[in-house]
Scaffold this active site. Structure first.
Site, short mmCIF file in Angstrom:
data_model
loop_
_atom_site.label_atom_id
_atom_site.label_comp_id
_atom_site.label_asym_id
_atom_site.label_seq_id
_atom_site.Cartn_x
_atom_site.Cartn_y
_atom_site.Cartn_z
N HIS A 133 85.36 12.28 59.21
CA HIS A 133 85.45 11.13 58.31
C HIS A 133 86.61 11.29 57.31
CE1 HIS A 133 83.83 13.42 54.91
NE2 HIS A 133 83.13 14.05 55.84
N HIS A 142 100.02 15.36 66.57
CA HIS A 142 99.28 15.66 67.80
C HIS A 142 98.16 16.64 67.50
CE1 HIS A 142 99.53 17.43 72.20
NE2 HIS A 142 98.33 17.02 71.88
C1 LIG Z 1 101.77 29.53 67.20
C2 LIG Z 1 102.80 29.37 68.31
C3 LIG Z 1 103.55 28.06 68.11
C4 LIG Z 1 103.75 30.54 68.18
O1 LIG Z 1 104.68 30.47 69.20
P1 LIG Z 1 105.93 31.53 69.17
O2 LIG Z 1 106.69 31.36 67.91
O3 LIG Z 1 106.67 31.34 70.46
O4 LIG Z 1 105.20 32.92 69.07
P2 LIG Z 1 105.18 34.14 70.11
O5 LIG Z 1 104.50 33.74 71.39
O6 LIG Z 1 106.57 34.70 70.19
O7 LIG Z 1 104.24 35.17 69.36
C5 LIG Z 1 104.63 35.81 68.15
C6 LIG Z 1 103.47 36.63 67.64
O8 LIG Z 1 102.44 35.74 67.17
C7 LIG Z 1 101.21 35.96 67.88
N1 LIG Z 1 100.62 34.64 68.12
C8 LIG Z 1 101.21 33.60 68.74
N2 LIG Z 1 100.39 32.54 68.75
C9 LIG Z 1 99.25 32.92 68.13
C10 LIG Z 1 98.04 32.26 67.85
N3 LIG Z 1 97.84 30.98 68.21
N4 LIG Z 1 97.09 32.92 67.19
C11 LIG Z 1 97.28 34.23 66.82
N5 LIG Z 1 98.43 34.92 67.06
C12 LIG Z 1 99.40 34.27 67.71
C13 LIG Z 1 101.63 36.67 69.17
O9 LIG Z 1 100.58 37.44 69.68
C14 LIG Z 1 102.81 37.50 68.69
O10 LIG Z 1 102.30 38.62 68.03
P3 LIG Z 1 103.12 40.03 68.03
O11 LIG Z 1 104.43 39.74 67.33
O12 LIG Z 1 102.22 40.93 67.27
O13 LIG Z 1 103.29 40.39 69.47
C15 LIG Z 1 102.14 29.32 69.72
O14 LIG Z 1 101.73 30.61 70.15
C16 LIG Z 1 100.93 28.40 69.80
O15 LIG Z 1 99.80 28.77 69.53
N6 LIG Z 1 101.21 27.11 70.18
C17 LIG Z 1 100.21 26.11 70.38
C18 LIG Z 1 100.16 25.74 71.86
C19 LIG Z 1 99.14 24.66 72.11
O16 LIG Z 1 98.01 24.70 71.65
N7 LIG Z 1 99.56 23.66 72.85
C20 LIG Z 1 98.71 22.53 73.15
C21 LIG Z 1 99.24 21.73 74.31
S1 LIG Z 1 98.24 20.33 74.60
#
Ligand SMILES: CC(C)(COP(=O)(O)OP(=O)(O)OC[C@H]1O[C@@H](n2cnc3c(N)ncnc32)[C@H](O)[C@@H]1OP(=O)(O)O)[C@@H](O)C(=O)NCCC(=O)NCCS
Length: 205
Positions: A133, A142
Site C-alpha cells: 500500500h 523495474h
Molecule cells: C548487485 C549486482 C548488480 C552486482 O553486479 P556486479 O557489479 O557485476 O557485481 P559482481 O558480480 O562483479 O560481484 C561483485 C561482488 O559482489 C557480490 N555480489 C554481487 N551481487 C550480490 C548480491 N545480489 N548479493 C550479495 N552479494 C553480491 C559478489 O559475490 C562479489 O563479491 P566478491 O567481490 O567478494 O567476490 C548483481 O549481482 C545483481 O544482483 N543484479 C540483479 C540481477 C537481477 O535480479 N536481475 C533480474 C532480471 S529480471
C-alpha cells in the site's frame, strides 16, 4: 479497423510481454526491434523498428525491452511516430481498486498491487513482485520477480530492484539505483548507487 498491436523488443522480456498480451486475448502481429530482424521469435516475425513505426503511425506498441533507459527510448520513438503505448496487465495479477497504473507499465502474473500504490509510466512489476500500500514506483523503474516494496516505500525513476530483493516500508531508493538480487534494504539509498547484501550496503556510484 483495429490498429495493429506489436511488441517493441524481441528479446526475453519482449517474449514475456507478447505472452501476456495473448493471455489478455490481444492479437500480436509481430515484434519490432532495432537489432534483430528478419527472423521469428515465438512464431512471430521480427521487423526493423524504424521502418515499421514509420509505416504504421496508428500502431499500438507494447514495450518489450527490459533495460530501463532503452525501454524509455523505445517509448519516445514510438510516440514520436504517432503510435499509442499499451499498458500491459496480466489477468493473474492482483490489483487493488485504488492502485494507479500509468501508461506503458507492465504488470506480470502473480504480481500484487495493494491499495493506493502508484506505478509510474513504463515501469515493470515482474512476476510475483509485491507492491504494498502507498508505494510509489518511479517511471521506467523495474521490480524484478519476487521482489517486494513495503508500505509507503519509494522507488526512484529507472531504479532496478533485483530478484527477490526487499525494500522495507517507507524506505527510499533513489533514481537509477540498482539493488542486488536477494538484498534487504533497511535504509534509504541515494540516487545512482548499486547496493546489495543483507542489510544492503552501497558498493559503487
Ligand atoms: C548487485 C549486482 C548488480 C552486482 O553486479 P556486479 O557489479 O557485476 O557485481 P559482481 O558480480 O562483479 O560481484 C561483485 C561482488 O559482489 C557480490 N555480489 C554481487 N551481487 C550480490 C548480491 N545480489 N548479493 C550479495 N552479494 C553480491 C559478489 O559475490 C562479489 O563479491 P566478491 O567481490 O567478494 O567476490 C548483481 O549481482 C545483481 O544482483 N543484479 C540483479 C540481477 C537481477 O535480479 N536481475 C533480474 C532480471 S529480471
Amino acid at each position: 479497423m483495429t490498429s495493429l498491436c506489436v511488441v517493441y523488443g524481441a528479446g526475453g522480456h519482449g517474449k514475456v510481454i507478447a505472452e501476456i498480451l495473448a493471455a489478455c486475448g490481444q492479437k500480436v502481429e509481430c515484434f519490432i526491434d532495432d537489432k534483430v530482424s528478419g527472423t521469428e521469435v515465438i512464431s512471430l516475425p521480427v521487423y526493423p523498428a524504424a521502418e515499421w513505426l514509420f509505416s504504421h503511425p496508428d500502431g499500438r506498441v507494447a514495450l518489450g525491452i527490459g533495460d530501463n533507459v532503452a525501454r524509455e527510448r523505445a517509448a519516445v520513438r514510438a510516440q514520436q511516430a504517432g503510435c499509442a503505448i499499451l499498458t500491459v496487465v496480466h489477468p493473474a495479477a492482483v490489483i487493488a481498486r485504488s492502485a494507479r497504473i500509468k501508461e506503458g507499465a507492465a504488470i506480470m502474473p502473480g504480481a500484487v498491487l495493494n491499495p493506493d500504490c502508484e506505478i509510474g509510466e513504463g515501469a515493470i512489476i515482474n512476476t510475483g513482485a509485491i507492491v504494498e500500500h502507498d508505494v510509489r514506483i518511479g517511471r521506467f523503474a523495474h521490480l524484478s520477480p519476487k521482489s517486494a516494496a513495503g508500505g509507503g516505500a519509494q522507488i526512484g525513476a529507472y531504479a532496478h530492484i533485483g530478484m527477490g530483493a526487499s525494500v522495507l516500508p517507507l524506505k527510499r531508493i533513489g533514481a537509477r539505483c540498482v539493488i542486488g538480487g536477494g538484498s534487504v534494504v533497511i535504509s534509504d539509498i541515494p540516487e545512482h548507487q548499486t547496493a546489495y547484501g543483507i542489510p544492503a550496503k552501497v558498493h559503487s556510484s
